[in-house]
Design an enzyme around this catalytic site. Structure first.
Site, PDB file in Angstrom:
ATOM      1  N   HIS A 185      41.189  41.229  41.154  1.00 56.14           N
ATOM      2  CA  HIS A 185      40.114  40.896  40.208  1.00 56.14           C
ATOM      3  C   HIS A 185      39.053  41.996  40.182  1.00 56.14           C
ATOM      4  O   HIS A 185      38.778  42.645  41.191  1.00 56.14           O
ATOM      5  CB  HIS A 185      39.500  39.529  40.497  1.00 56.14           C
ATOM      6  CG  HIS A 185      38.784  39.388  41.802  1.00 56.14           C
ATOM      7  ND1 HIS A 185      37.445  39.677  41.957  1.00 56.14           N
ATOM      8  CD2 HIS A 185      39.206  38.946  43.024  1.00 56.14           C
ATOM      9  CE1 HIS A 185      37.079  39.421  43.208  1.00 56.14           C
ATOM     10  NE2 HIS A 185      38.121  38.979  43.877  1.00 56.14           N
ATOM     11  N   ASP A 191      35.768  41.568  39.015  1.00 54.23           N
ATOM     12  CA  ASP A 191      34.378  41.173  39.199  1.00 54.23           C
ATOM     13  C   ASP A 191      34.006  41.131  40.672  1.00 54.23           C
ATOM     14  O   ASP A 191      34.861  41.074  41.558  1.00 54.23           O
ATOM     15  CB  ASP A 191      34.109  39.815  38.557  1.00 54.23           C
ATOM     16  CG  ASP A 191      34.840  38.674  39.254  1.00 54.23           C
ATOM     17  OD1 ASP A 191      36.044  38.837  39.561  1.00 54.23           O
ATOM     18  OD2 ASP A 191      34.222  37.618  39.502  1.00 54.23           O
ATOM     19  N   ASP A 213      35.632  43.378  47.706  1.00 57.91           N
ATOM     20  CA  ASP A 213      36.183  42.141  47.155  1.00 57.91           C
ATOM     21  C   ASP A 213      35.885  42.128  45.652  1.00 57.91           C
ATOM     22  O   ASP A 213      34.821  41.707  45.240  1.00 57.91           O
ATOM     23  CB  ASP A 213      35.528  40.948  47.852  1.00 57.91           C
ATOM     24  CG  ASP A 213      36.031  39.620  47.360  1.00 57.91           C
ATOM     25  OD1 ASP A 213      37.021  39.604  46.619  1.00 57.91           O
ATOM     26  OD2 ASP A 213      35.408  38.585  47.697  1.00 57.91           O
ATOM     27  N   GLU A 245      36.907  36.028  38.789  1.00 52.78           N
ATOM     28  CA  GLU A 245      37.519  35.296  39.905  1.00 52.78           C
ATOM     29  C   GLU A 245      36.459  34.688  40.810  1.00 52.78           C
ATOM     30  O   GLU A 245      36.636  33.580  41.336  1.00 52.78           O
ATOM     31  CB  GLU A 245      38.425  36.246  40.706  1.00 52.78           C
ATOM     32  CG  GLU A 245      39.266  35.568  41.788  1.00 52.78           C
ATOM     33  CD  GLU A 245      38.577  35.451  43.136  1.00 52.78           C
ATOM     34  OE1 GLU A 245      39.145  34.801  44.039  1.00 52.78           O
ATOM     35  OE2 GLU A 245      37.471  36.013  43.318  1.00 52.78           O
ATOM     36  N   GLU A 246      35.365  35.404  40.993  1.00 52.77           N
ATOM     37  CA  GLU A 246      34.336  34.962  41.936  1.00 52.77           C
ATOM     38  C   GLU A 246      33.653  33.671  41.514  1.00 52.77           C
ATOM     39  O   GLU A 246      33.053  32.988  42.340  1.00 52.77           O
ATOM     40  CB  GLU A 246      33.290  36.062  42.130  1.00 52.77           C
ATOM     41  CG  GLU A 246      33.808  37.324  42.809  1.00 52.77           C
ATOM     42  CD  GLU A 246      34.182  37.120  44.264  1.00 52.77           C
ATOM     43  OE1 GLU A 246      34.008  35.988  44.770  1.00 52.77           O
ATOM     44  OE2 GLU A 246      34.656  38.075  44.894  1.00 52.77           O
ATOM     45  N   ASP A 281      43.799  40.532  47.630  1.00 51.04           N
ATOM     46  CA  ASP A 281      42.415  40.063  47.607  1.00 51.04           C
ATOM     47  C   ASP A 281      42.014  39.482  48.956  1.00 51.04           C
ATOM     48  O   ASP A 281      41.157  38.617  49.038  1.00 51.04           O
ATOM     49  CB  ASP A 281      42.268  39.005  46.487  1.00 51.04           C
ATOM     50  CG  ASP A 281      40.833  38.596  46.227  1.00 51.04           C
ATOM     51  OD1 ASP A 281      39.919  39.358  46.587  1.00 51.04           O
ATOM     52  OD2 ASP A 281      40.626  37.505  45.670  1.00 51.04           O
ATOM     53  N   HIS A 296      30.809  39.569  49.993  1.00 51.96           N
ATOM     54  CA  HIS A 296      29.635  38.920  49.383  1.00 51.96           C
ATOM     55  C   HIS A 296      28.382  39.192  50.212  1.00 51.96           C
ATOM     56  O   HIS A 296      27.476  38.362  50.259  1.00 51.96           O
ATOM     57  CB  HIS A 296      29.821  37.406  49.238  1.00 51.96           C
ATOM     58  CG  HIS A 296      31.035  37.005  48.472  1.00 51.96           C
ATOM     59  ND1 HIS A 296      31.280  35.690  48.117  1.00 51.96           N
ATOM     60  CD2 HIS A 296      32.085  37.712  47.985  1.00 51.96           C
ATOM     61  CE1 HIS A 296      32.423  35.616  47.457  1.00 51.96           C
ATOM     62  NE2 HIS A 296      32.925  36.841  47.360  1.00 51.96           N
TER      63      HIS A 296
END
Length: 511
Positions: free
Chosen positions: A80, A82, A143, A177-178, A200, A382
């Site tokens: 992903h 994002d 990520d 995705e997040e 991922d 994150h």
């Protein structure tokens, strides 16, 4: 050395944070910036089969099978684009730590921000490796831009080495995705693979096919503001009611106190005034029954406060995001087994762990595209303390290439009916009840190298779509799938359902 690090350092400097409050797809237009970069780079690699969904920001591409592998199974890899909205991804300044010495890492001298071994003890396992870290003020974006870079580097390698055998390789890059929306408009048919991996995950060797059942919750608290001087018996403080709501949830079921398979309630955002407040939660559990129980408890807390403060004081909505992919993966464990074997061949110890989160693969698995999750080499996602191992990223590229090689040995083959009269002449060469019944248009798969000689017989291992990719070392435990043809070694025999009676005329097929 592959191009993976150069690619990664370019990608992380593009801000692609998603935003669950916009209600659009993609949730932020800036995700298109990276999508356009990837489309351009795919073209530069010489890939011609590229589709860019300019409305919803999906990128699909494929690499044709190598010579001689045109009938091999198409295999996909997905990442992903994002990054999490939890921490800013604007103006990311990645820094490379060469030959990490096992000590605390200074991220930002001006602000005295350190990546601490005491707080993140897994750093001690990376001594001697190169790391990429942040400057302590933004997330890094590993990520999942690490996964994006690794897939791109794999594609570059395969195209530069035509001698590497592989089937059709399908590539997919997704938005959002997040925020749990990465597959909302994913086109499986356009993607083109029957099986895939998301790239991922975390530390090198991690392999995941279990994830949380997940839901998002929004809670609104309606109060009544009155001048504090005359508020007795009149004021309802929405902020305090929100605080009380949080206190009704189990204290120990908090991300700060849970690990492995333990679920939680996570208060992600809280804002408001005396008059009105709102909170956003995520609810997670690997066990479906416990997950449903958590949602019930959440609504029980709402009912209690409405009974206490009056109907309509608290209003909550819960939206399911995805479910544990384990159930959807049960009949496709060859994907996990193959990844484990590929890791071991590369000197990497596989670590099968539950995902304490979710991936696009969780929803895709339920949509009919079985999709376990591979490592990327990153950690502390994150977070301002996010980092990734350069060595692990290079090894992950090797892993993706190794999986492409493995699945080059699996192909679909059409069958025609084999006559019962021929079976009558050859039945002495048949072992047990290892014969399967198929319809005329069903396809099976074969593994080219899965042929051994035993007691003068050639043994051909044939399996169903859901159990394919056997290797010789598995033969003993899966001996029920063996048929020996001692009379005519040019024949290839197909077995699938070992419960079928081999004397049933309708059971035999020749490939």
């Amino acid at each position: 050395m592959s191009s993976v690090i150069d690619r990664f350092l370019r990608y992380v400097q593009i801000d692609t944070r998603s935003d669950d409050r916009t209600g659009t797809s993609p949730s932020t237009a800036k995700q298109h910036y990276l999508a356009n970069v990837l489309v351009g780079e795919l073209k530069t690699l010489g890939i011609t089969d590229i589709t860019y969904d300019t409305e919803h920001c999906y990128v699909y591409a494929s690499i044709p099978a190598s010579a001689g592998c045109e009938n091999a199974l198409a295999l996909g890899f997905i990442a992903h684009m994002d990054t999490s909205p939890a921490v800013t991804g604007e103006n990311v300044k990645p820094k490379r730590v060469v030959n990490y010495d096992g000590k605390n890492v200074l991220l930002n001298e001006e602000k005295d921000i350190w990546l601490s071994v005491e707080e993140f003890p897994e750093l001690s396992e990376l001594v001697g490796q190169d790391l990429i870290v942040t400057d302590g003020t933004t997330l890094l974006g590993a990520d999942d831009k690490a996964g994006v870079a690794e897939i791109m580097a794999m594609a570059e390698y395969l195209l530069a080495h035509p001698e590497v055998e592989h089937g059709k390789i399908c590539i997919g890059f997704t938005p959002d995705e997040e925020i749990g929306c990465g597959t909302d408009f994913f086109d499986i048919a356009k993607f083109g693979a029957k099986y895939a991996y998301t790239v991922d995950g975390g530390a090198l060797g991690e392999l995941e096919y279990e994830n949380f059942n997940a839901a998002g919750a929004a809670v609104h608290f309606y109060g009544r503001n009155v001048h504090p001087g005359s508020a007795k018996g009149k004021m309802k403080n929405a902020l305090l009611i929100a605080q009380e709501f949080q206190s009704l949830l189990p204290v120990q079921q908090n991300p700060m106190y849970t690990e492995c398979y333990e679920g939680f309630f996570h208060l992600d955002r809280l804002s408001g005034t005396v008059e009105e407040a709102e909170a956003e939660y995520i609810i997670r559990d690997h066990d479906r029954d416990l997950f449903e129980g958590k949602k019930k408890l959440f609504f029980d807390a709402v009912r209690f406060l409405n009974e206490k403060y009056g109907s309509g004081t608290v209003v909550a909505t819960i939206k399911n995001s995805y479910y544990n992919m384990k159930d959807a993966m049960t009949n496709h464990m060859h994907l996990v087994d193959s990844a484990c074997e590929a890791m071991k061949e590369l000197g990497v110890e596989p670590k099968i762990v539950p995902i304490r989160g979710g991936t696009d693969g969780a929803r895709l698995s339920y949509m009919g595209l079985p999709c376990p999750n591979l490592c990327t080499g990153g950690a502390n996602f994150h977070s301002r303390f996010e980092y990734v191992s350069v060595d692990a990223m290079e090894k992950t590229v090797e892993l993706l290439v190794a999986l492409a090689r493995k699945y080059a040995k699996v192909e679909f083959v059409k069958k025609k009916r084999y006559t019962y009269d021929d079976f009558e002449r050859k039945k002495d060469g048949v072992g047990g009840n290892s014969v399967g019944m198929f319809g005329e248009e069903i396809y099976a798969m074969k593994h080219y190298e899965n042929i051994t000689v035993s007691n003068g017989y050639f043994e051909y291992y044939w399996i169903t779509e859901e159990e394919f990719l056997l290797f010789p070392e598995n033969a003993e435990e899966l001996s029920r799938l063996i048929i020996r043809d001692g009379e005519n070694r040019k024949k290839r025999w197909l077995c699938t359902d070992y419960n079928i009676n081999p004397y049933d005329k309708s059971s035999w097929f020749e490939v």
